[in-house]
Scaffold this motif. Structure first.
Motif, PDB file in Angstrom:
ATOM      1  N   SER A 101      -5.197  56.930   5.844  1.00 11.86           N
ATOM      2  CA  SER A 101      -4.445  55.698   5.572  1.00 11.86           C
ATOM      3  C   SER A 101      -3.125  55.665   6.337  1.00 11.86           C
ATOM      4  O   SER A 101      -2.576  54.599   6.582  1.00 11.86           O
ATOM      5  CB  SER A 101      -4.198  55.519   4.073  1.00 11.86           C
ATOM      6  OG  SER A 101      -3.295  56.490   3.600  1.00 11.86           O
ATOM      7  N   ARG A 148      -5.813  49.722   7.078  1.00 13.66           N
ATOM      8  CA  ARG A 148      -6.849  48.750   6.721  1.00 13.66           C
ATOM      9  C   ARG A 148      -8.213  49.411   6.639  1.00 13.66           C
ATOM     10  O   ARG A 148      -8.982  49.179   5.711  1.00 13.66           O
ATOM     11  CB  ARG A 148      -6.885  47.593   7.727  1.00 13.66           C
ATOM     12  CG  ARG A 148      -7.826  46.466   7.293  1.00 13.66           C
ATOM     13  CD  ARG A 148      -8.036  45.413   8.362  1.00 13.66           C
ATOM     14  NE  ARG A 148      -8.772  45.971   9.475  1.00 13.66           N
ATOM     15  CZ  ARG A 148      -8.457  45.780  10.752  1.00 13.66           C
ATOM     16  NH1 ARG A 148      -7.436  45.035  11.099  1.00 13.66           N
ATOM     17  NH2 ARG A 148      -9.186  46.331  11.721  1.00 13.66           N
ATOM     18  N   GLN A 149      -8.517  50.272   7.588  1.00  7.99           N
ATOM     19  CA  GLN A 149      -9.800  50.960   7.591  1.00  7.99           C
ATOM     20  C   GLN A 149      -9.923  51.873   6.373  1.00  7.99           C
ATOM     21  O   GLN A 149     -10.996  51.996   5.783  1.00  7.99           O
ATOM     22  CB  GLN A 149      -9.976  51.746   8.892  1.00  7.99           C
ATOM     23  CG  GLN A 149     -10.167  50.869  10.114  1.00  7.99           C
ATOM     24  CD  GLN A 149      -8.861  50.371  10.736  1.00  7.99           C
ATOM     25  OE1 GLN A 149      -7.781  50.526  10.174  1.00  7.99           O
ATOM     26  NE2 GLN A 149      -8.957  49.748  11.894  1.00  7.99           N
ATOM     27  N   LYS A 167      -8.574  51.287   3.524  1.00  6.96           N
ATOM     28  CA  LYS A 167      -8.792  50.394   2.389  1.00  6.96           C
ATOM     29  C   LYS A 167     -10.269  49.990   2.313  1.00  6.96           C
ATOM     30  O   LYS A 167     -10.826  49.876   1.219  1.00  6.96           O
ATOM     31  CB  LYS A 167      -7.900  49.155   2.535  1.00  6.96           C
ATOM     32  CG  LYS A 167      -7.780  48.361   1.286  1.00  6.96           C
ATOM     33  CD  LYS A 167      -6.978  49.144   0.268  1.00  6.96           C
ATOM     34  CE  LYS A 167      -6.742  48.348  -0.977  1.00  6.96           C
ATOM     35  NZ  LYS A 167      -6.242  49.183  -2.066  1.00  6.96           N
ATOM     36  N   VAL A 168     -10.897  49.784   3.461  1.00  8.11           N
ATOM     37  CA  VAL A 168     -12.327  49.457   3.488  1.00  8.11           C
ATOM     38  C   VAL A 168     -13.127  50.569   2.819  1.00  8.11           C
ATOM     39  O   VAL A 168     -14.016  50.316   2.004  1.00  8.11           O
ATOM     40  CB  VAL A 168     -12.825  49.205   4.937  1.00  8.11           C
ATOM     41  CG1 VAL A 168     -14.344  49.168   5.003  1.00  8.11           C
ATOM     42  CG2 VAL A 168     -12.238  47.910   5.491  1.00  8.11           C
ATOM     43  N   LEU A 187      -9.895  41.689   1.812  1.00 10.05           N
ATOM     44  CA  LEU A 187      -8.977  42.046   2.887  1.00 10.05           C
ATOM     45  C   LEU A 187      -8.714  40.894   3.859  1.00 10.05           C
ATOM     46  O   LEU A 187      -7.903  41.045   4.779  1.00 10.05           O
ATOM     47  CB  LEU A 187      -9.513  43.257   3.660  1.00 10.05           C
ATOM     48  CG  LEU A 187      -9.674  44.536   2.845  1.00 10.05           C
ATOM     49  CD1 LEU A 187     -10.190  45.662   3.721  1.00 10.05           C
ATOM     50  CD2 LEU A 187      -8.356  44.930   2.193  1.00 10.05           C
ATOM     51  N   ILE A 233     -10.640  39.632   6.230  1.00 11.18           N
ATOM     52  CA  ILE A 233     -11.034  39.999   7.585  1.00 11.18           C
ATOM     53  C   ILE A 233     -12.431  39.459   7.836  1.00 11.18           C
ATOM     54  O   ILE A 233     -13.119  39.046   6.905  1.00 11.18           O
ATOM     55  CB  ILE A 233     -11.003  41.536   7.797  1.00 11.18           C
ATOM     56  CG1 ILE A 233     -11.913  42.248   6.780  1.00 11.18           C
ATOM     57  CG2 ILE A 233      -9.585  42.063   7.728  1.00 11.18           C
ATOM     58  CD1 ILE A 233     -11.997  43.761   6.958  1.00 11.18           C
ATOM     59  N   THR A 273     -15.294  42.701  11.713  1.00  6.42           N
ATOM     60  CA  THR A 273     -14.184  43.641  11.593  1.00  6.42           C
ATOM     61  C   THR A 273     -14.446  44.638  10.466  1.00  6.42           C
ATOM     62  O   THR A 273     -14.195  45.837  10.608  1.00  6.42           O
ATOM     63  CB  THR A 273     -12.860  42.887  11.346  1.00  6.42           C
ATOM     64  OG1 THR A 273     -12.607  42.049  12.472  1.00  6.42           O
ATOM     65  CG2 THR A 273     -11.693  43.842  11.151  1.00  6.42           C
ATOM     66  N   ASP A 326     -14.596  48.537  11.023  1.00  2.00           N
ATOM     67  CA  ASP A 326     -13.681  49.397  10.261  1.00  2.00           C
ATOM     68  C   ASP A 326     -14.449  50.482   9.522  1.00  2.00           C
ATOM     69  O   ASP A 326     -14.033  51.637   9.484  1.00  2.00           O
ATOM     70  CB  ASP A 326     -12.872  48.563   9.258  1.00  2.00           C
ATOM     71  CG  ASP A 326     -11.775  47.741   9.911  1.00  2.00           C
ATOM     72  OD1 ASP A 326     -11.561  47.873  11.132  1.00  2.00           O
ATOM     73  OD2 ASP A 326     -11.128  46.957   9.177  1.00  2.00           O
TER      74      ASP A 326
END
Length: 197
Positions: free
Chosen positions: A138, A143-144, A146-147, A165, A167, A171, A175
């Motif tokens: 993180s 963001r990745q 969070k995915v 998110l 997105i 994406t 991610d």
């Protein structure tokens, strides 16, 4: 009730609850409790036999924490379950740390990022290793990370992750693949290494 209608109903109830409608919270509970319970069951089915944390207790703890959240402007179902996933991660990690402080072992780790469950003979070590790697990740790619949290800990679908998110589906897929490769590489460094005494 169709999935889209259920999603809209949960979103409506979240907004009503956020505006102070306590009756909305009661109806919201009827909708989200079964989903929270399903999330918890996925994790708990592979937990160690001596694990004192049960799915029902986990759901209740997450639910109590969610009800106490006051500084969130609820927007959508995906947002609610994203926050629930984050809370579930914290509870599971804290419980694993507590149990880990009572026992140590050298069982190899196996973390399957494609499953929404911990598939490991040492689930405490696996969840702690994943949490450590995800925390480090993180810092590099928030963001990745969070995915991964939403998918792995929250059990959210790709569509829900996209909504949470804000997105694109493409994406979200990119991610996930990037995060998975990074985390598997990092976790590979811990596989087979015994815990520190």
């Amino acid at each position: 009730m169709p999935i889209d209608a259920r999603t809209e109903e949960i979103t409506y109830l979240l907004k009503a609850w956020g505006s102070g409608d306590e009756a909305a919270l009661v109806r919201l509970t009827e909708h989200v409790y079964p989903e929270l319970r399903l999330m918890a069951r996925r994790y708990m089915k592979n937990e160690a036999q001596d694990n004192s944390l049960q799915a029902t207790v986990l759901v209740h703890e997450v639910y109590l924490r969610l009800v106490d959240v006051t500084n969130v402007e609820w927007q959508a179902r995906a947002q609610f379950f994203a926050i629930a996933a984050q809370m579930m991660r914290r509870i599971l990690v804290d419980a694993a740390r507590t149990r880990g402080s009572r026992r140590r072992g050298g069982i190899p780790l196996q973390v399957n990022l494609d499953e929404a469950a911990l598939l490991s003979p040492a689930p405490d070590r696996a969840i702690l290793a994943l949490d450590d790697a995800l925390t480090a990740f993180s810092q590099v790619a928030p963001r990745q990370a969070k995915v991964v949290e939403l998918r792995y800990f929250g059990g959210l679908t790709d569509e829900e992750i996209v909504a949470a998110l804000k997105i694109s589906p493409r994406t979200a897929r990119r991610d996930w693949h990037f995060a998975k490769a990074w985390l598997l590489r990092e976790l590979g460094h811990t596989i087979g290494k015994p815990s520190e005494p």
